[in-house]
Scaffold this motif. Structure first.
Motif, PDB file in Angstrom:
ATOM      1  N   VAL A 132       0.855  -1.182   0.000  1.00  0.00           N
ATOM      2  CA  VAL A 132       0.000   0.000   0.000  1.00  0.00           C
ATOM      3  C   VAL A 132       0.892   1.233   0.000  1.00  0.00           C
ATOM      4  N   ILE A 133       0.602   2.169  -0.908  1.00  0.00           N
ATOM      5  CA  ILE A 133       1.264   3.470  -0.926  1.00  0.00           C
ATOM      6  C   ILE A 133       0.194   4.506  -0.635  1.00  0.00           C
ATOM      7  N   LEU A 134       0.421   5.305   0.402  1.00  0.00           N
ATOM      8  CA  LEU A 134      -0.520   6.351   0.766  1.00  0.00           C
ATOM      9  C   LEU A 134      -0.325   7.549  -0.157  1.00  0.00           C
ATOM     10  N   ILE A 135      -1.430   8.199  -0.527  1.00  0.00           N
ATOM     11  CA  ILE A 135      -1.372   9.389  -1.372  1.00  0.00           C
ATOM     12  C   ILE A 135      -2.199  10.489  -0.723  1.00  0.00           C
ATOM     13  N   SER A 136      -1.854  11.748  -1.026  1.00  0.00           N
ATOM     14  CA  SER A 136      -2.609  12.862  -0.473  1.00  0.00           C
ATOM     15  C   SER A 136      -2.262  14.141  -1.219  1.00  0.00           C
ATOM     16  N   THR A 137      -3.166  15.117  -1.127  1.00  0.00           N
ATOM     17  CA  THR A 137      -2.853  16.456  -1.622  1.00  0.00           C
ATOM     18  C   THR A 137      -2.063  17.215  -0.548  1.00  0.00           C
ATOM     19  N   HIS A 138      -2.118  16.739   0.690  1.00  0.00           N
ATOM     20  CA  HIS A 138      -1.387  17.376   1.791  1.00  0.00           C
ATOM     21  C   HIS A 138       0.077  16.973   1.751  1.00  0.00           C
ATOM     22  N   ALA A 139       0.909  17.758   2.391  1.00  0.00           N
ATOM     23  CA  ALA A 139       2.343  17.470   2.432  1.00  0.00           C
ATOM     24  C   ALA A 139       2.615  16.271   3.333  1.00  0.00           C
ATOM     25  N   GLU A 140       3.647  15.515   2.990  1.00  0.00           N
ATOM     26  CA  GLU A 140       4.004  14.327   3.761  1.00  0.00           C
ATOM     27  C   GLU A 140       4.257  14.666   5.225  1.00  0.00           C
ATOM     28  N   GLN A 141       4.910  15.816   5.481  1.00  0.00           N
ATOM     29  CA  GLN A 141       5.229  16.142   6.879  1.00  0.00           C
ATOM     30  C   GLN A 141       3.981  16.362   7.733  1.00  0.00           C
ATOM     31  N   ASP A 143      10.002   3.127  -8.071  1.00  0.00           N
ATOM     32  CA  ASP A 143      11.119   3.434  -7.164  1.00  0.00           C
ATOM     33  C   ASP A 143      10.767   3.074  -5.724  1.00  0.00           C
ATOM     34  N   LEU A 144       9.553   3.420  -5.304  1.00  0.00           N
ATOM     35  CA  LEU A 144       9.112   3.079  -3.944  1.00  0.00           C
ATOM     36  C   LEU A 144       9.085   1.569  -3.753  1.00  0.00           C
ATOM     37  N   LEU A 145       8.558   0.863  -4.739  1.00  0.00           N
ATOM     38  CA  LEU A 145       8.481  -0.595  -4.644  1.00  0.00           C
ATOM     39  C   LEU A 145       9.875  -1.215  -4.618  1.00  0.00           C
ATOM     40  N   ALA A 146      10.775  -0.706  -5.433  1.00  0.00           N
ATOM     41  CA  ALA A 146      12.132  -1.243  -5.487  1.00  0.00           C
ATOM     42  C   ALA A 146      12.889  -0.949  -4.203  1.00  0.00           C
ATOM     43  N   GLY A 147      12.529   0.148  -3.536  1.00  0.00           N
ATOM     44  CA  GLY A 147      13.226   0.543  -2.323  1.00  0.00           C
ATOM     45  C   GLY A 147      12.773  -0.180  -1.075  1.00  0.00           C
TER      46      GLY A 147
END
Length: 130
Positions: A79-88, A115-119
């Motif tokens: 699962v990769i979280l997504i948002s319009t808000h900043a990560e911080q 890249d996220l998956l590979a990391g």
């Protein structure tokens, strides 16, 4: 080819994200706008990857990430979280979640997802959990 489920309460974003990712070589096998649909679709479709909005219009994407992860036999892929808000804005909550990472909706691309998956698990993502 990666098979992706996108969970977001914005029909406009769902359409745009599907079009973008499919042009870039990721197959969007389904979309969902709320937790109930997401759990059902994840079980039916068994995606390789799930993109999940943190704010599902009154529902918590973070809570849904836990439910997807903990559901026996569901296996929604990473699962990769997504948002319009900043990560911080959500850094501690993201770190405590079972998600493998976070993407700003404006940075969404197949390359960044790959890249996220590979990391995963290599300790080189700048992930505070590592």
């Amino acid at each position: 080819m990666l098979r992706c489920l996108i969970i977001d309460d914005s029909p406009r974003f769902l359409d745009a994200a599907r079009g973008l990712l499919e042009r870039q070589g990721i197959t969007v096998v389904g979309v969902a706008a709320n937790s109930a649909d997401a759990l059902q679709r994840a079980g039916e479709l068994r995606p390789d990857l799930t993109l999940l909005d943190i704010d599902l219009g009154g529902e918590s994407g973070l809570e849904l990430a836990r439910r997807l992860h903990d559901q026996p036999g569901l296996a929604p892929g990473p699962v990769i979280l997504i948002s319009t808000h900043a990560e911080q804005d959500y850094a501690e909550l993201i770190a405590a979640s079972p998600a493998i990472g976070f993407l700003s909706k404006t940075a969404l691309s197949a390359d960044v997802i790959r890249d996220l998956l590979a990391g995963r698990g290599d300790g080189d993502r700048g992930d505070p959990r590592q």
